[in-house]
Design a protein around this motif. Structure first.
Motif, PDB file in Angstrom:
ATOM      1  N   SER A  13       0.825  -1.218   0.000  1.00 38.49           N
ATOM      2  CA  SER A  13       0.000   0.000   0.000  1.00 38.49           C
ATOM      3  C   SER A  13       0.855   1.262   0.000  1.00 38.49           C
ATOM      4  N   LYS A  14       2.096   1.103   0.415  1.00 35.42           N
ATOM      5  CA  LYS A  14       2.997   2.259   0.482  1.00 35.42           C
ATOM      6  C   LYS A  14       3.944   2.322  -0.714  1.00 35.42           C
ATOM      7  N   ARG A  15       3.819   1.354  -1.611  1.00 27.89           N
ATOM      8  CA  ARG A  15       4.705   1.306  -2.773  1.00 27.89           C
ATOM      9  C   ARG A  15       4.109   2.062  -3.954  1.00 27.89           C
ATOM     10  N   GLU A  16       4.967   2.689  -4.714  1.00 26.41           N
ATOM     11  CA  GLU A  16       4.524   3.342  -5.938  1.00 26.41           C
ATOM     12  C   GLU A  16       4.186   2.265  -6.968  1.00 26.41           C
ATOM     13  N   LYS A  17       2.971   2.305  -7.488  1.00 23.62           N
ATOM     14  CA  LYS A  17       2.558   1.304  -8.460  1.00 23.62           C
ATOM     15  C   LYS A  17       3.266   1.516  -9.794  1.00 23.62           C
ATOM     16  N   VAL A  18       3.537   0.415 -10.467  1.00 23.33           N
ATOM     17  CA  VAL A  18       4.180   0.474 -11.773  1.00 23.33           C
ATOM     18  C   VAL A  18       3.201  -0.034 -12.822  1.00 23.33           C
ATOM     19  N   SER A  19       3.417   0.329 -14.055  1.00 28.09           N
ATOM     20  CA  SER A  19       2.525  -0.094 -15.126  1.00 28.09           C
ATOM     21  C   SER A  19       2.604  -1.599 -15.334  1.00 28.09           C
ATOM     22  N   LEU A  20       1.441  -2.213 -15.464  1.00 25.75           N
ATOM     23  CA  LEU A  20       1.356  -3.643 -15.741  1.00 25.75           C
ATOM     24  C   LEU A  20       0.883  -3.907 -17.164  1.00 25.75           C
ATOM     25  N   ASP A  21       0.930  -2.896 -18.001  1.00 29.40           N
ATOM     26  CA  ASP A  21       0.451  -3.049 -19.381  1.00 29.40           C
ATOM     27  C   ASP A  21       1.183  -4.174 -20.112  1.00 29.40           C
ATOM     28  N   PHE A  22       2.474  -4.364 -19.803  1.00 24.39           N
ATOM     29  CA  PHE A  22       3.251  -5.383 -20.535  1.00 24.39           C
ATOM     30  C   PHE A  22       3.010  -6.792 -19.993  1.00 24.39           C
ATOM     31  N   LEU A  23       2.188  -6.891 -18.933  1.00 25.73           N
ATOM     32  CA  LEU A  23       1.840  -8.197 -18.362  1.00 25.73           C
ATOM     33  C   LEU A  23       0.318  -8.354 -18.248  1.00 25.73           C
ATOM     34  N   SER A  24      -0.413  -7.666 -19.081  1.00 21.88           N
ATOM     35  CA  SER A  24      -1.867  -7.594 -18.986  1.00 21.88           C
ATOM     36  C   SER A  24      -2.547  -8.779 -19.669  1.00 21.88           C
ATOM     37  N   GLU A  25      -3.883  -8.823 -19.573  1.00 26.31           N
ATOM     38  CA  GLU A  25      -4.634  -9.883 -20.239  1.00 26.31           C
ATOM     39  C   GLU A  25      -4.521  -9.773 -21.758  1.00 26.31           C
ATOM     40  N   ASP A  26      -4.410  -8.563 -22.284  1.00 23.36           N
ATOM     41  CA  ASP A  26      -4.229  -8.407 -23.734  1.00 23.36           C
ATOM     42  C   ASP A  26      -2.942  -9.087 -24.194  1.00 23.36           C
ATOM     43  N   VAL A  27      -1.878  -8.931 -23.423  1.00 21.88           N
ATOM     44  CA  VAL A  27      -0.617  -9.604 -23.748  1.00 21.88           C
ATOM     45  C   VAL A  27      -0.785 -11.113 -23.595  1.00 21.88           C
ATOM     46  N   ALA A  28      -1.492 -11.527 -22.549  1.00 17.21           N
ATOM     47  CA  ALA A  28      -1.726 -12.951 -22.319  1.00 17.21           C
ATOM     48  C   ALA A  28      -2.443 -13.592 -23.509  1.00 17.21           C
ATOM     49  N   LYS A  29      -3.381 -12.879 -24.092  1.00 14.94           N
ATOM     50  CA  LYS A  29      -4.100 -13.405 -25.256  1.00 14.94           C
ATOM     51  C   LYS A  29      -3.155 -13.614 -26.429  1.00 14.94           C
ATOM     52  N   GLN A  30      -2.181 -12.721 -26.578  1.00 13.85           N
ATOM     53  CA  GLN A  30      -1.208 -12.860 -27.661  1.00 13.85           C
ATOM     54  C   GLN A  30      -0.284 -14.056 -27.413  1.00 13.85           C
ATOM     55  N   THR A  31       0.173 -14.198 -26.153  1.00 16.83           N
ATOM     56  CA  THR A  31       1.099 -15.294 -25.869  1.00 16.83           C
ATOM     57  C   THR A  31       0.421 -16.655 -26.026  1.00 16.83           C
ATOM     58  N   ILE A  32      -0.807 -16.762 -25.557  1.00 15.56           N
ATOM     59  CA  ILE A  32      -1.475 -18.066 -25.646  1.00 15.56           C
ATOM     60  C   ILE A  32      -1.847 -18.383 -27.093  1.00 15.56           C
ATOM     61  N   LYS A  33      -2.122 -17.363 -27.889  1.00 16.36           N
ATOM     62  CA  LYS A  33      -2.384 -17.585 -29.317  1.00 16.36           C
ATOM     63  C   LYS A  33      -1.134 -18.137 -29.993  1.00 16.36           C
ATOM     64  N   TYR A  34       0.009 -17.563 -29.641  1.00 17.43           N
ATOM     65  CA  TYR A  34       1.283 -18.019 -30.204  1.00 17.43           C
ATOM     66  C   TYR A  34       1.580 -19.450 -29.783  1.00 17.43           C
ATOM     67  N   HIS A  35       1.529 -19.714 -28.484  1.00 20.10           N
ATOM     68  CA  HIS A  35       1.881 -21.053 -28.007  1.00 20.10           C
ATOM     69  C   HIS A  35       0.905 -22.120 -28.488  1.00 20.10           C
ATOM     70  N   SER A  36      -0.357 -21.764 -28.584  1.00 22.67           N
ATOM     71  CA  SER A  36      -1.349 -22.766 -29.000  1.00 22.67           C
ATOM     72  C   SER A  36      -1.260 -23.088 -30.483  1.00 22.67           C
ATOM     73  N   SER A  37      -0.452 -22.310 -31.235  1.00 27.56           N
ATOM     74  CA  SER A  37      -0.246 -22.632 -32.649  1.00 27.56           C
ATOM     75  C   SER A  37       0.752 -23.779 -32.824  1.00 27.56           C
ATOM     76  N   PHE A  38       1.495 -24.118 -31.758  1.00 28.36           N
ATOM     77  CA  PHE A  38       2.460 -25.215 -31.823  1.00 28.36           C
ATOM     78  C   PHE A  38       1.724 -26.557 -31.827  1.00 28.36           C
ATOM     79  N   ASP A  39       2.185 -27.461 -32.650  1.00 31.58           N
ATOM     80  CA  ASP A  39       1.575 -28.788 -32.710  1.00 31.58           C
ATOM     81  C   ASP A  39       1.615 -29.481 -31.352  1.00 31.58           C
ATOM     82  N   GLN A  40       2.652 -29.195 -30.578  1.00 31.11           N
ATOM     83  CA  GLN A  40       2.851 -29.880 -29.296  1.00 31.11           C
ATOM     84  C   GLN A  40       2.059 -29.251 -28.158  1.00 31.11           C
ATOM     85  N   TYR A  41       1.349 -28.172 -28.438  1.00 33.69           N
ATOM     86  CA  TYR A  41       0.649 -27.463 -27.363  1.00 33.69           C
ATOM     87  C   TYR A  41      -0.567 -28.231 -26.855  1.00 33.69           C
ATOM     88  N   SER A  42      -0.689 -28.285 -25.551  1.00 33.94           N
ATOM     89  CA  SER A  42      -1.952 -28.639 -24.898  1.00 33.94           C
ATOM     90  C   SER A  42      -1.930 -27.959 -23.542  1.00 33.94           C
TER      91      SER A  42
END
Length: 402
Positions: A13-42
């Protein structure tokens, strides 16, 4: 029984918050789209341990079992493969969305890229992921490992066509050697450790790890369950930072209590949190812990601000805690599913089990705010990547609390 835990309480509560844009759900959607394109993905299992939760006095426990990831027995390939994909996309001036797995491994892309050598330092799992990805892309990989590395992990990397050497150095010095060779010979360094001037690839590696967190999040949302507590193991802190940032972003309205767990022989994040002076505090020396994947002495520069702003607790624990976690997961109560978890993978479950069971850790339990209303989420980041040692611990009782 004597168990030596050390804890730093971090008042976020006393810490200065930092941007989480680079770890957001939008980024998560991109990463899972990439990984799920692999034949070995499950999707890897999210295991619910209801009986263990009841036994320990918790509401519920969920464990994400990464021993099934891409057939490589560990989560690390998520980061290395995503970083290599992003590197290639940048090199070709394309979006990663245009370069899914089938396109990446095509002869056309290989012809455009020419020959690339990827180089890295590893305690095992990360190097295997980099070697696997390079092998898929018909490129080369060089992997350096610190002294004391297990031969099984060396051979697993070599089996993927990579050059792999064990150096007479600790992990951080192996990273330095790999970087020196990358600069000298024009290799591409794929490392989750960051420093001034080397931040893009470690950022991409962190983003790649979010696939694991996002899968767990979606599965729990499906069941209409939210974790109240998340326990994360840490080496340099890239995984811990990525998962902390992601869950702090998606659960911004009611964030779980996040606890970072490190081996006491390599507790650089604990040491940094304890100093609380705005500086990073590395750990030097051999860092001889059974938690080989966590035997890292230098905190990741791009990840620490996230941990400092959003992680409530930092724990330093002995090797016996990880061994206990391996036995708990490998010998489940009737009705629960077995999880084969290696030394680094089981550290957090060892903490949860001991804190809820041992009177001498009552103060730690209260500090972590664990009780009968707690829903705990852990990540078993590796399986039995050292087959013989796993059995020495789980079958033969190696590393017991005295």
């Amino acid at each position: 029984m004597t168990v030596k835990y050390q804890i730093v309480k971090n008042d976020t509560s006393k810490r200065e918050k930092v941007s989480l844009d680079f770890l957001s759900e939008d980024v998560a959607k991109q990463t899972i789209k990439y990984h799920s394109s692999f034949d070995q993905y499950s999707e890897t299992p999210l295991v619910e341990l209801k009986e263990l939760a009841k036994y320990l006095g918790l509401k519920n426990i969920f464990v994400k079992d990464e021993s099934y990831r891409f057939g490589l027995n560990a989560f690390k390939v998520l980061g290395g493969s995503f970083a290599i994909g992003q590197y290639i996309a940048n090199k070709l001036g394309k979006s990663l969305d245009e370069l899914q797995y089938r396109t990446l491994i095509s002869d056309e892309i290989k012809e455009q890229l020419g020959e690339i050598t990827f180089i890295t330092a590893t305690d095992g799992n990360h190097g295997r992921g980099v070697a696997w990805t390079a092998n898929q892309l018909k490129q080369k990989a060089i992997v350096y490992m610190p002294k004391g590395s297990v031969q099984e992990r060396v051979e697993n990397i070599r089996a993927l066509g990579a050059k792999c050497e064990v150096l007479d150095k600790n992990y951080d010095d192996c990273v330095r050697q790999a970087n020196e060779e990358a600069e000298k010979y024009g290799y591409v360094m794929i490392q989750d450790t960051s420093w001034d001037g080397y931040e893009d690839i470690p950022t991409w590696i962190m983003q790649g790890y979010i696939t694991m967190a996002y899968e767990a999040y979606l599965k729990m949302e499906e069941q209409n369950v939210r974790p109240t507590h998340i326990f994360l193991q840490a080496g340099v802190g890239s995984l811990a930072s990525a998962v902390t940032g992601f869950f702090s972003s998606v659960y911004s309205d009611n964030k779980p209590i996040i606890t970072i767990v490190e081996p006491d022989k390599a507790a650089c994040l604990y040491k940094t949190a304890k100093a609380d002076d705005g500086e990073l505090h590395p750990v030097k020396g051999d860092m001889n812990t059974i938690m080989a994947g966590l035997a890292c002495g230098e905190p990741v520069t791009i990840g620490w601000p996230v941990l400092n702003a959003y992680a409530e607790n930092f724990l330093s624990v002995p090797d016996e805690v990880a061994a206990h976690g391996m036995r708990v997961l490998g010998n489940p109560l009737k009705g629960d599913e077995r999880i084969i978890s290696g030394e680094s993978g089981a550290a957090t479950m060892g903490v949860v089990s001991q804190v809820m069971s041992l009177e001498e850790l009552k103060d730690i339990k209260e500090a972590l705010k664990l009780d009968e209303n707690s829903v705990v989420l852990c990540f078993s980041t590796e399986g039995d990547t050292d087959f013989e040692h796993y059995r020495d611990v789980v079958w033969n009782g190696l590393y017991q609390n005295k």
